[in-house]
Design a protein around this motif. Sequence first.
Motif, mmCIF file in Angstrom:
data_model
loop_
_atom_site.group_PDB
_atom_site.id
_atom_site.type_symbol
_atom_site.label_atom_id
_atom_site.label_comp_id
_atom_site.label_asym_id
_atom_site.label_seq_id
_atom_site.Cartn_x
_atom_site.Cartn_y
_atom_site.Cartn_z
ATOM 1 N N PHE A 259 7.889 2.405 -7.497
ATOM 2 C CA PHE A 259 7.449 3.558 -6.707
ATOM 3 C C PHE A 259 7.148 4.743 -7.624
ATOM 4 C CE2 PHE A 259 10.257 1.085 -3.964
ATOM 5 C CZ PHE A 259 9.446 0.899 -2.848
ATOM 6 N N VAL A 260 6.327 5.657 -7.111
ATOM 7 C CA VAL A 260 6.021 6.889 -7.834
ATOM 8 C C VAL A 260 6.229 8.060 -6.876
ATOM 9 C CG1 VAL A 260 3.561 6.624 -7.277
ATOM 10 C CG2 VAL A 260 4.264 8.179 -9.101
ATOM 11 N N VAL A 261 6.978 9.055 -7.340
ATOM 12 C CA VAL A 261 7.230 10.261 -6.550
ATOM 13 C C VAL A 261 6.217 11.320 -6.992
ATOM 14 C CG1 VAL A 261 8.895 12.037 -5.934
ATOM 15 C CG2 VAL A 261 9.675 9.698 -6.367
ATOM 16 N N LEU A 262 5.308 11.675 -6.107
ATOM 17 C CA LEU A 262 4.234 12.607 -6.433
ATOM 18 C C LEU A 262 4.688 14.045 -6.237
ATOM 19 C CD1 LEU A 262 1.327 10.722 -4.608
ATOM 20 C CD2 LEU A 262 1.891 10.634 -7.037
ATOM 21 N N GLU A 263 4.141 14.932 -7.079
ATOM 22 C CA GLU A 263 4.490 16.355 -6.961
ATOM 23 C C GLU A 263 3.928 16.947 -5.670
ATOM 24 O OE1 GLU A 263 3.207 18.405 -10.404
ATOM 25 O OE2 GLU A 263 4.512 17.309 -11.790
ATOM 26 N N LYS A 264 2.730 16.482 -5.287
ATOM 27 C CA LYS A 264 2.105 16.976 -4.067
ATOM 28 C C LYS A 264 2.030 15.847 -3.049
ATOM 29 C CE LYS A 264 -0.770 20.398 -6.479
ATOM 30 N NZ LYS A 264 -2.164 20.860 -6.709
ATOM 31 N N THR A 265 2.183 16.197 -1.804
ATOM 32 C CA THR A 265 2.087 15.232 -0.714
ATOM 33 C C THR A 265 1.210 15.812 0.388
ATOM 34 O OG1 THR A 265 4.127 16.127 0.276
ATOM 35 C CG2 THR A 265 4.338 14.197 -1.172
ATOM 36 N N PRO A 266 0.619 15.010 1.283
ATOM 37 C CA PRO A 266 0.730 13.546 1.304
ATOM 38 C C PRO A 266 -0.080 12.887 0.197
ATOM 39 C CG PRO A 266 -0.765 14.291 3.012
ATOM 40 C CD PRO A 266 -0.182 15.534 2.427
ATOM 41 N N TRP A 267 0.237 11.643 -0.076
ATOM 42 C CA TRP A 267 -0.375 10.930 -1.203
ATOM 43 C C TRP A 267 -1.879 10.771 -1.046
ATOM 44 C CZ3 TRP A 267 -3.080 6.333 -0.659
ATOM 45 C CH2 TRP A 267 -3.020 5.728 0.598
ATOM 46 N N ASP A 268 -2.378 10.660 0.215
ATOM 47 C CA ASP A 268 -3.802 10.414 0.409
ATOM 48 C C ASP A 268 -4.643 11.677 0.254
ATOM 49 O OD1 ASP A 268 -2.869 11.641 2.651
ATOM 50 O OD2 ASP A 268 -3.578 10.141 4.077
ATOM 51 N N GLU A 269 -4.010 12.801 -0.060
ATOM 52 C CA GLU A 269 -4.748 14.028 -0.350
ATOM 53 C C GLU A 269 -4.596 14.441 -1.807
ATOM 54 O OE1 GLU A 269 -3.651 17.082 2.372
ATOM 55 O OE2 GLU A 269 -4.110 15.892 4.172
ATOM 56 N N ASP A 284 6.211 8.874 -0.695
ATOM 57 C CA ASP A 284 6.091 9.519 0.612
ATOM 58 C C ASP A 284 5.424 8.614 1.648
ATOM 59 O OD1 ASP A 284 3.688 10.174 -1.100
ATOM 60 O OD2 ASP A 284 2.968 10.922 0.823
ATOM 61 N N LEU A 285 4.762 7.535 1.194
ATOM 62 C CA LEU A 285 4.190 6.568 2.131
ATOM 63 C C LEU A 285 5.286 5.847 2.913
ATOM 64 C CD1 LEU A 285 1.694 4.971 3.170
ATOM 65 C CD2 LEU A 285 2.012 3.416 1.251
ATOM 66 N N LEU A 286 6.483 5.810 2.347
ATOM 67 C CA LEU A 286 7.577 5.087 2.986
ATOM 68 C C LEU A 286 8.103 5.799 4.230
ATOM 69 C CD1 LEU A 286 9.615 3.864 -0.113
ATOM 70 C CD2 LEU A 286 7.662 2.824 1.015
ATOM 71 N N THR A 287 7.642 7.016 4.469
ATOM 72 C CA THR A 287 8.073 7.730 5.675
ATOM 73 C C THR A 287 7.269 7.311 6.902
ATOM 74 O OG1 THR A 287 6.562 9.553 5.161
ATOM 75 C CG2 THR A 287 8.828 9.716 4.331
ATOM 76 N N THR A 288 6.270 6.442 6.708
ATOM 77 C CA THR A 288 5.433 6.012 7.826
ATOM 78 C C THR A 288 6.123 4.914 8.628
ATOM 79 O OG1 THR A 288 4.303 4.365 6.455
ATOM 80 C CG2 THR A 288 3.364 6.590 6.528
ATOM 81 N N LEU A 289 5.652 4.731 9.856
ATOM 82 C CA LEU A 289 6.216 3.694 10.722
ATOM 83 C C LEU A 289 5.903 2.300 10.187
ATOM 84 C CD1 LEU A 289 5.381 5.190 14.247
ATOM 85 C CD2 LEU A 289 7.589 5.143 13.081
ATOM 86 N N GLU A 290 4.717 2.154 9.546
ATOM 87 C CA GLU A 290 4.372 0.842 8.980
ATOM 88 C C GLU A 290 5.376 0.417 7.919
ATOM 89 O OE1 GLU A 290 0.248 2.862 9.588
ATOM 90 O OE2 GLU A 290 2.329 3.455 9.288
ATOM 91 N N ALA A 291 5.762 1.367 7.052
ATOM 92 C CA ALA A 291 6.721 1.042 5.995
ATOM 93 C C ALA A 291 8.082 0.697 6.588
ATOM 94 C CB ALA A 291 6.840 2.211 5.020
#
Length: 697
Positions: A259-269, A284-291
């Motif tokens: 995993f990588v912890v990004l300084e800015k979120t969400p990852w897709d921006e 931060d993708l792991l906070t989604t319902l899919e994850a």
Amino acid sequence: AASKLQSAEKLMYICTDQLGLEQDFEQKQMPEGKLSIDGFLLCIDVSQGCNRKFDDQLKFVNNLYIQLSKSKKPIIIAATKCDECVDHYLREVQAFASNKKNLVVVETSARFNVNVETCFTALVQMMDKTRGKPKIIPYLDAYKTQRQLVVTATDKFEKLVQTVRDYHATWKTVSNKLKNHPDYEEYINLEGTKKAKNTFSKHIEQLKQEHIRKRKEEYINALPRALNTLLSNLDEVEHLSWSEALKLMEKRPDFQSCFVVLEKTPWDETDHIDKVNDRRIPFDLLTTLEAEKVYQNHVQHLISEKRRVEMKEKFKKTLEKIQFISPGQPWEEVICFVMEDEAFKYITDADSKEVYGRHQREIVEKAKEEFQEMLFEHSELFYDLDLNATPSSDKMSEIHAVLSEEPRYKALQKLAPDRESLLLKHIGFVYHPTKETCLSGQNCTDIKVEQLLANSLLQLDHGRSNLYHDSANIDKVNLFILGKDGLAQELANEIRTQSTDDEYALDGKIYELDLRPVDAKSPYLLTQLWTSTFKPHGCFCVFNSIESLNFIGECIFFIRTEASQIRRDKYMANLPFTLILANQRDSVSKNLPIMRHQGQQLANKLQCPFVDVPAGTYPRKFNETQIKQALRGVLEAVKHNFDVVSPVPTIKDLSEADLRIVMCAMCGDPFSVDLILSPFLDSHSCSAAQAGQNNSL
């Protein structure tokens, strides 16, 4: 004739794109004066206007028409904004026109570009009688025709835009590239640049969202593997919530690789969406319902897998209880007897066959061992066989007849070829007991002895000769420097200061030095001491306090003890050590006599040299005299080791040996060959008797 046009303080707007944006375009003041006018286009708004009455507009138009008609010039009425037309307004305009002579009404919409060009074409035809009578197309028909043109042009333009596959592309770059394309020009003429840019922007956004969707899909698909790596223990996660599992994963040593912890979120921006070579999942993708759903499926998979393993073992025990299953019996003959078993119903067909195959291998191996034991028990059957001939068919029939009454013989009934092979191998082994005919195969003691000697003893002699070869003329010295609290590095720096490009002059000869300083507290002490690329000739052990001296003594004892237990490093047990006392300053120097005394005592105990601080006052911790004395000690120790461990002279005839020992070991003996031969292999004077003799020392 010329008509006078009054336009005081009026502006003429040259707008090539769209009304309402006049301020964005060049402005020119229309001159007041006489102009040549050939016709008039009288515009009437037929939409529901704001704060105005249509009757007032029609009255104004009527007065204007009266004035224009005096010029005897052609006049056409353009009913504008027909896309928002009020029907009775349009009927009033048509009624107004029908009361006038030769007055034509053209229904238009500038918004959708319907009949705009027709207005001017009809006016030109009225001005030039040779062009024929103007043909006026009803608004709905013209609208349909125009929309069809727009739809076709839009379709072509969208296909043109879809050739752009990089969502980083800009409108400026793409428009410059497409500006000469006919489909691009036609769409711009029909719909304008703004709509073209909006269409392009929508396409770019779709490309970006599709790219993000694919990346997200990749991450979600990779998440089960990451969970298997970090959360593989069911006992840890069975009752954990997803948020608790996230906290647990962050503590794992392999977290950063998954995993990588990004300084800015969400990852897709963030720019992470463009790092296609970085397969790590944004945390931060792991906070989604899919994850979270993937995690729940992972826990259920672990539970199912645990249950599956339990059921496989339960099924294995069921097979062990079925007495009639014989070695070599096909699965098809057994399946009907276990179909009602709970474990069999739970596991898959592949698992059932795998468990049965494992069970068969166990009972076959056991049956073969028992058959072999039976053959040894019936040794009287093999006394009268011809040593140099194959047993006759009568003799083999006799053997089979005697053995056939044994249950252990019958146990291999379904494996008759294997049973016959075991019998022939036994006959061969009884009269020709060699490693080739040994019934233990690769577990034959003779084979294991040869492999051990070939891999250990001969390799050791080769390594020894490489390490100490030509020690009298050695020109490169590998030194391991051991110290505490950075003292080893200080000594290495001092030696390098006295060297030139890692070359040290000693007694008229130049030596290349390879220094390896290591802190005595390092947990990787032993692995750093001896590697495939660095084999030390000696070890400098430096101390400057009673505490560091005691610690160094423990390290030396540890190195010698651990090295002697690893055969590949057994010569490390004889690695030359040299104790070096560092120069002291200030109040610490009061302990110098005590450290000198205890250092000498430890050196005597370890049977290694002790290098004392020379007399006098020195500003540095280490003196050149100390370094030269220590280096001479290493070179002498290397030469001594070479003399001690040199291979003994080759014995041409083993009968000339002073002492011959025959060792007998049974194939299958529980004691390993390594244990039996260790007293010889651990001896420093042990080597192969001669080349090619791998079973004699």
